[in-house]
Design an enzyme around this catalytic site. Structure first.
Site, mmCIF file in Angstrom:
data_model
loop_
_atom_site.group_PDB
_atom_site.id
_atom_site.type_symbol
_atom_site.label_atom_id
_atom_site.label_comp_id
_atom_site.label_asym_id
_atom_site.label_seq_id
_atom_site.Cartn_x
_atom_site.Cartn_y
_atom_site.Cartn_z
ATOM 1 N N CYS A 7 0.839 -1.200 0.000
ATOM 2 C CA CYS A 7 0.000 0.000 0.000
ATOM 3 C C CYS A 7 0.877 1.254 0.000
ATOM 4 O O CYS A 7 0.542 2.250 -0.645
ATOM 5 C CB CYS A 7 -0.945 0.001 1.191
ATOM 6 S SG CYS A 7 -2.313 -1.183 1.035
ATOM 7 N N ASN A 87 0.819 -16.920 -3.187
ATOM 8 C CA ASN A 87 0.838 -17.625 -1.909
ATOM 9 C C ASN A 87 -0.290 -17.106 -1.020
ATOM 10 O O ASN A 87 -0.644 -15.930 -1.079
ATOM 11 C CB ASN A 87 2.183 -17.406 -1.211
ATOM 12 C CG ASN A 87 3.347 -17.915 -2.041
ATOM 13 O OD1 ASN A 87 3.263 -18.963 -2.647
ATOM 14 N ND2 ASN A 87 4.420 -17.149 -2.074
ATOM 15 N N HIS A 100 -0.594 -10.689 -4.077
ATOM 16 C CA HIS A 100 0.340 -10.384 -5.146
ATOM 17 C C HIS A 100 0.661 -11.651 -5.912
ATOM 18 O O HIS A 100 0.775 -12.731 -5.350
ATOM 19 C CB HIS A 100 1.618 -9.724 -4.616
ATOM 20 C CG HIS A 100 2.311 -10.456 -3.523
ATOM 21 N ND1 HIS A 100 1.830 -10.494 -2.227
ATOM 22 C CD2 HIS A 100 3.458 -11.173 -3.524
ATOM 23 C CE1 HIS A 100 2.659 -11.202 -1.470
ATOM 24 N NE2 HIS A 100 3.659 -11.629 -2.245
ATOM 25 N N HIS A 102 3.284 -13.518 -8.265
ATOM 26 C CA HIS A 102 4.674 -13.570 -8.690
ATOM 27 C C HIS A 102 4.702 -14.027 -10.145
ATOM 28 O O HIS A 102 4.045 -15.007 -10.494
ATOM 29 C CB HIS A 102 5.467 -14.597 -7.868
ATOM 30 C CG HIS A 102 5.559 -14.279 -6.421
ATOM 31 N ND1 HIS A 102 6.695 -13.743 -5.855
ATOM 32 C CD2 HIS A 102 4.666 -14.436 -5.413
ATOM 33 C CE1 HIS A 102 6.496 -13.590 -4.557
ATOM 34 N NE2 HIS A 102 5.270 -14.001 -4.266
#
Length: 114
Positions: A7, A87, A100, A102
């Site tokens: 953030c 994950n 997120h 990857h």
């Protein structure tokens, strides 16, 4: 979220090595790369984990994967192959609690990971 690293990146408090940006998504190079290409694709809106997703987030998750494809094309790994990983939770290796994706490539990736 004032204590969320991603953030802070979205807010401009931390300058990432940006690869791609849209209205809803930001993609930047991982500071601890695990492959020659290792880019993180995040939503600009804070969502803590996969477990926090709702049906209303389906389009946003789709945008993450479309951005991953665009990153792979831009980085020249789309044809040779790349891996996307998200994950969920500490036991799976999630260290920043803001979802997120990857994007890893640029070398042969073995299986199983981990």
């Amino acid at each position: 979220m004032t204590d969320c690293l991603f953030c802070k990146i979205v807010a401009g408090d931390i300058e990432p090595d940006t690869v791609l940006e849209t209205d809803n998504v930001l993609a930047f190079r991982d500071i601890n790369p695990q492959a020659p290409t290792h880019v993180l694709v995040i939503p600009k809106r804070h969502i803590e984990s996969i477990n926090a997703l709702t049906a209303e987030d389906a389009a946003l998750v789709g945008e993450l994967y479309l951005a991953a494809r665009a990153v792979a094309e831009k980085e020249g790994i789309a044809e040779s192959g790349y891996r996307t990983v998200m994950n969920c939770g500490e036991g799976a290796g999630q260290t920043v609690f803001h979802i997120h994706l990857h994007v890893l490539g640029g070398r042969a990736l073995s299986w199983p990971p981990g």
